[in-house]
Design a protein around this motif. Structure first.
Motif, short mmCIF file in Angstrom:
data_model
loop_
_atom_site.label_atom_id
_atom_site.label_comp_id
_atom_site.label_asym_id
_atom_site.label_seq_id
_atom_site.Cartn_x
_atom_site.Cartn_y
_atom_site.Cartn_z
N ALA A 43 6.00 3.17 51.51
CA ALA A 43 4.55 2.91 51.75
C ALA A 43 4.48 1.10 51.10
O ALA A 43 3.68 0.54 51.57
CB ALA A 43 3.63 3.71 50.84
N LEU A 44 5.12 1.01 50.18
CA LEU A 44 5.14 -0.28 49.58
C LEU A 44 5.60 -1.39 50.44
O LEU A 44 4.90 -2.28 50.74
CB LEU A 44 6.19 0.02 48.39
CG LEU A 44 6.72 -1.66 47.83
CD1 LEU A 44 5.59 -1.89 47.02
CD2 LEU A 44 8.04 -1.32 46.69
N ASP A 45 6.62 -1.39 51.21
CA ASP A 45 6.99 -2.16 52.21
C ASP A 45 6.11 -2.25 53.54
O ASP A 45 5.87 -3.42 53.87
CB ASP A 45 8.41 -1.83 52.59
CG ASP A 45 9.49 -1.76 51.47
OD1 ASP A 45 9.57 -2.51 50.74
OD2 ASP A 45 9.99 -0.73 51.34
N PHE A 46 5.68 -1.06 53.88
CA PHE A 46 4.65 -1.01 54.87
C PHE A 46 3.39 -1.70 54.56
O PHE A 46 3.04 -2.58 55.30
CB PHE A 46 4.39 0.52 55.30
CG PHE A 46 3.46 0.61 56.21
CD1 PHE A 46 3.71 0.43 57.70
CD2 PHE A 46 2.20 1.22 55.97
CE1 PHE A 46 2.46 0.70 58.58
CE2 PHE A 46 1.31 1.59 57.07
CZ PHE A 46 1.56 1.22 58.52
N LEU A 47 2.85 -1.50 53.36
CA LEU A 47 1.62 -2.25 53.00
C LEU A 47 1.74 -3.63 52.91
O LEU A 47 1.15 -4.69 53.30
CB LEU A 47 1.15 -1.90 51.74
CG LEU A 47 0.57 -0.22 51.92
CD1 LEU A 47 0.30 0.30 50.60
CD2 LEU A 47 -0.75 -0.40 52.81
N ARG A 48 2.93 -4.43 52.33
CA ARG A 48 3.37 -5.61 52.11
C ARG A 48 3.54 -6.32 53.70
O ARG A 48 2.97 -7.50 54.00
CB ARG A 48 4.51 -5.94 51.30
CG ARG A 48 4.27 -5.59 49.89
CD ARG A 48 5.55 -5.81 48.87
NE ARG A 48 5.81 -7.32 49.07
CZ ARG A 48 5.44 -8.16 48.40
NH1 ARG A 48 4.62 -8.08 47.50
NH2 ARG A 48 5.97 -9.47 48.36
N ARG A 49 4.12 -5.39 54.41
CA ARG A 49 4.17 -6.02 55.89
C ARG A 49 2.84 -6.32 56.57
O ARG A 49 2.70 -7.05 57.54
CB ARG A 49 4.93 -5.04 56.58
CG ARG A 49 5.81 -5.47 57.76
CD ARG A 49 6.96 -4.61 57.97
NE ARG A 49 6.66 -3.01 58.41
CZ ARG A 49 5.87 -2.64 59.38
NH1 ARG A 49 5.58 -3.58 60.36
NH2 ARG A 49 6.02 -1.35 59.56
N ASP A 105 9.72 5.65 60.12
CA ASP A 105 9.94 6.95 59.28
C ASP A 105 10.36 7.04 57.86
O ASP A 105 9.75 7.30 57.27
CB ASP A 105 10.78 8.06 59.84
CG ASP A 105 10.03 8.82 61.38
OD1 ASP A 105 8.92 7.82 61.70
OD2 ASP A 105 10.50 9.81 61.55
N ASP A 106 11.28 6.26 57.84
CA ASP A 106 11.95 6.03 56.30
C ASP A 106 11.50 4.81 55.55
O ASP A 106 12.06 4.62 54.51
CB ASP A 106 13.33 6.08 56.40
CG ASP A 106 14.04 4.86 57.14
OD1 ASP A 106 13.25 4.11 57.71
OD2 ASP A 106 15.22 4.55 57.20
N GLU A 107 10.43 4.31 55.95
CA GLU A 107 9.77 2.91 55.20
C GLU A 107 8.93 3.65 54.14
O GLU A 107 8.20 4.40 54.41
CB GLU A 107 9.18 2.17 56.19
CG GLU A 107 8.59 0.81 55.84
CD GLU A 107 7.96 -0.15 56.92
OE1 GLU A 107 7.68 0.64 58.06
OE2 GLU A 107 7.56 -1.11 56.79
#
Ligand SMILES: Cc1cc2nc3c(=O)[nH]c(=O)nc-3n(C[C@H](O)[C@H](O)[C@H](O)COP(=O)(O)OP(=O)(O)OC[C@H]3O[C@@H](n4cnc5c(N)ncnc54)[C@H](O)[C@@H]3O)c2cc1C
Ligand code: FES
Ligand code: FES
Lengths: 277, 152
Positions: free
Chosen positions: B22-28, B18-20
């Protein structure tokens, strides 16, 4: 996980979701997410407004423009009538951040953030906008903003829309002063609106940003300006009044003294730019 | 939260915190073109396009991508062919260290999709949210002009 995230689909759902302790509403998140990052706020739950259709609208009637809470700066700038009918708001919002920030940030967020440097906010002070709350109450902009980052919003309330009365002005001016590039917050911001009668000022409104705990209107200047011609002598007098009206503070961006000087000098734009009734 | 969205033209379903950001999510998810510079919305290195608009992914939460159509630089080249914007940046040497480039390219693309024939002023305004420490911007503005010409 530091906080949970929900995106209700209606205002009824929103009212239920916002009951929990530690809940923050979010529109564009361009203020909120920065505040979370620097540890200024620590939410337990974020409630996004972005999926609620009834908050995303721009409406107009013969008296006012009504901007829903989740309308972004970019959407507002694309609204045809804005530039013609509310040029001061267009000019101010056009300077906010960058395309990326204008694509996410909202006018309502700018108001609720209640920063003394808020650019949309300054234009709304000049236009004497009113804020529509979730309980139907309508609050004048100057009563809504009660201090730096402080508003009259009570627990369980949210902003539904901003009402901007239509009014015709012969002259409008907005400027951010002392900005190094697009992304740095200005040191001082200023705006004014003037209605003319023949070659004299019939009515003037003037507001400054970043020179006091909130955006301020200079009512003594506005009163003084009635019936005057815009001459060097007039602006000398206005400049003196501005100098004593503004109460800036020192911060990382500029000293109080520098801000005071900038504010009293900036009104000479009326002469430099050949502004006349 | 389960995020369902269209990423670079393909339907994607992935679990996000929930608190991630978008930057970190897309890189992941492998979108390494999305860079973190300032993390505060000021540099534009993390710029992506969401529903046709360029936004900074450092000031957006992963769950907000749900239901969107999202593009990163990875999605621009087709069948090994660079997008005209990418090609113009390469051809004109508008890249030095390259850190700012994916964000620049996404902002340029968003600008040209809305306004195929921008003036120099409009290019500068459209790119004002993307900082570059290396090139001094002249070549970047030229690259956007060239890309506009190629596209028309
Ligand atoms: C890089 C950068 C540059 C910027 N440049 C400028 C600039 O030049 N000028 C300027 O004025 N600002 C600037 N800002 C600040 C910011 O972008 C604006 O204030 C923007 O308008 C905020 O809108 P938002 O929707 O993103 O607000 P959010 O961050 O979503 O919300 C702001 C606050 O309001 C609350 N809130 C949001 N909606 C509601 C609602 N409907 N009811 C009740 N509470 C609500 C949130 O909880 C939060 O406390 C900048 C920010 C960044 C990151
Ligand atoms: S990392 Fe997002 S704008 Fe700098
Ligand atoms: S090429 Fe190095 S930051 Fe732009």
């Amino acid at each position: 996980m530091d906080y949970t995230f929900v995106a209700p689909k209606s205002e009824e759902e929103l009212l239920k979701e916002m009951k929990d302790e530690g809940t923050y509403l979010m529109s564009g998140g361009t203020d909120l997410l920065v505040k979370i990052r620097i540890g200024k706020v620590k939410p337990k739950k974020i409630v996004s407004l972005s999926k609620i259709p009834s908050l995303k609208f721009i409406k107009e009637n013969s008296e006012e423009l009504i901007v829903g809470a989740t309308v972004t700066h970019a959407e507002l700038l694309e609204y045809k009538a804005l530039r013609e009918e509310f040029p001061i708001l267009f000019d101010a919002v056009y300077t906010i951040g960058s395309p990326q920030i204008r694509n996410r940030g909202t006018l309502a967020g700018n108001v609720i953030n209640a920063s003394p440097a808020g650019d949309g906010l300054l234009a709304l002070y000049l236009l004497e906008a009113e804020i529509e709350l979730s309980n139907g109450k309508i609050v004048g902009i100057e009563d809504f903003v009660t201090g730096p980052s402080k508003t009259a919003l009570k627990k369980g309330e949210y902003v539904r829309a901003i009402h901007i009365p239509k009014s015709k002005w012969d002259i409008h001016y907005f400027e951010k002063v002392g900005q190094r590039n697009a992304m740095t917050i200005s040191v001082v911001s200023v705006g004014w609106l003037i209605k003319c009668e023949n070659d004299k000022i019939n009515e003037m409104r003037m507001a400054f940003g970043s020179v006091a705990p909130t955006v301020i209107r200079l009512r003594d200047v506005e009163e003084f300006a009635k019936g005057k011609k815009i001459t060097k002598e007039f602006v000398d007098e206005v400049s003196k009044m501005v100098k004593s009206d503004v109460k800036p503070i020192d911060d990382v961006r500029a000293s109080a003294q520098y801000r005071q000087k900038l504010s009293s000098n900036i009104v000479y734009r009326m002469i430099e730019e050949g502004i006349k009734c | 939260m389960l995020v369902r969205f269209k990423l670079n033209g393909e339907e994607v379903e992935a679990e996000a915190q929930d608190d991630e950001r978008a930057l970190d999510f897309l890189r992941r998810l492998g979108m390494k073109s999305v860079k973190e510079g300032c993390g505060e919305g000021e540099c534009g290195a993390c710029t992506i396009i969401v529903n046709g608009r360029n936004v900074v992914s450092c000031l957006m939460l992963a769950p907000e991508l749900d239901g969107t159509e999202t593009w990163t630089t990875e999605g621009l080249s087709k069948n090994g062919e660079l997008d005209p914007v990418q090609k113009a940046f390469v051809d004109l040497g508008a890249i030095q260290c390259g850190f700012c480039t994916p964000g620049m390219v996404m902002s340029a693309k968003a600008l040209l999709d809305k306004n195929p024939n921008p003036t120099e002023e409009e290019i500068k305004k459209g790119m004002e949210g993307n900082l570059c420490r290396c090139t001094g911007y002249f070549k970047i503005v030229d690259a956007v002009k060239k890309a506009a010409k190629e596209k028309n």
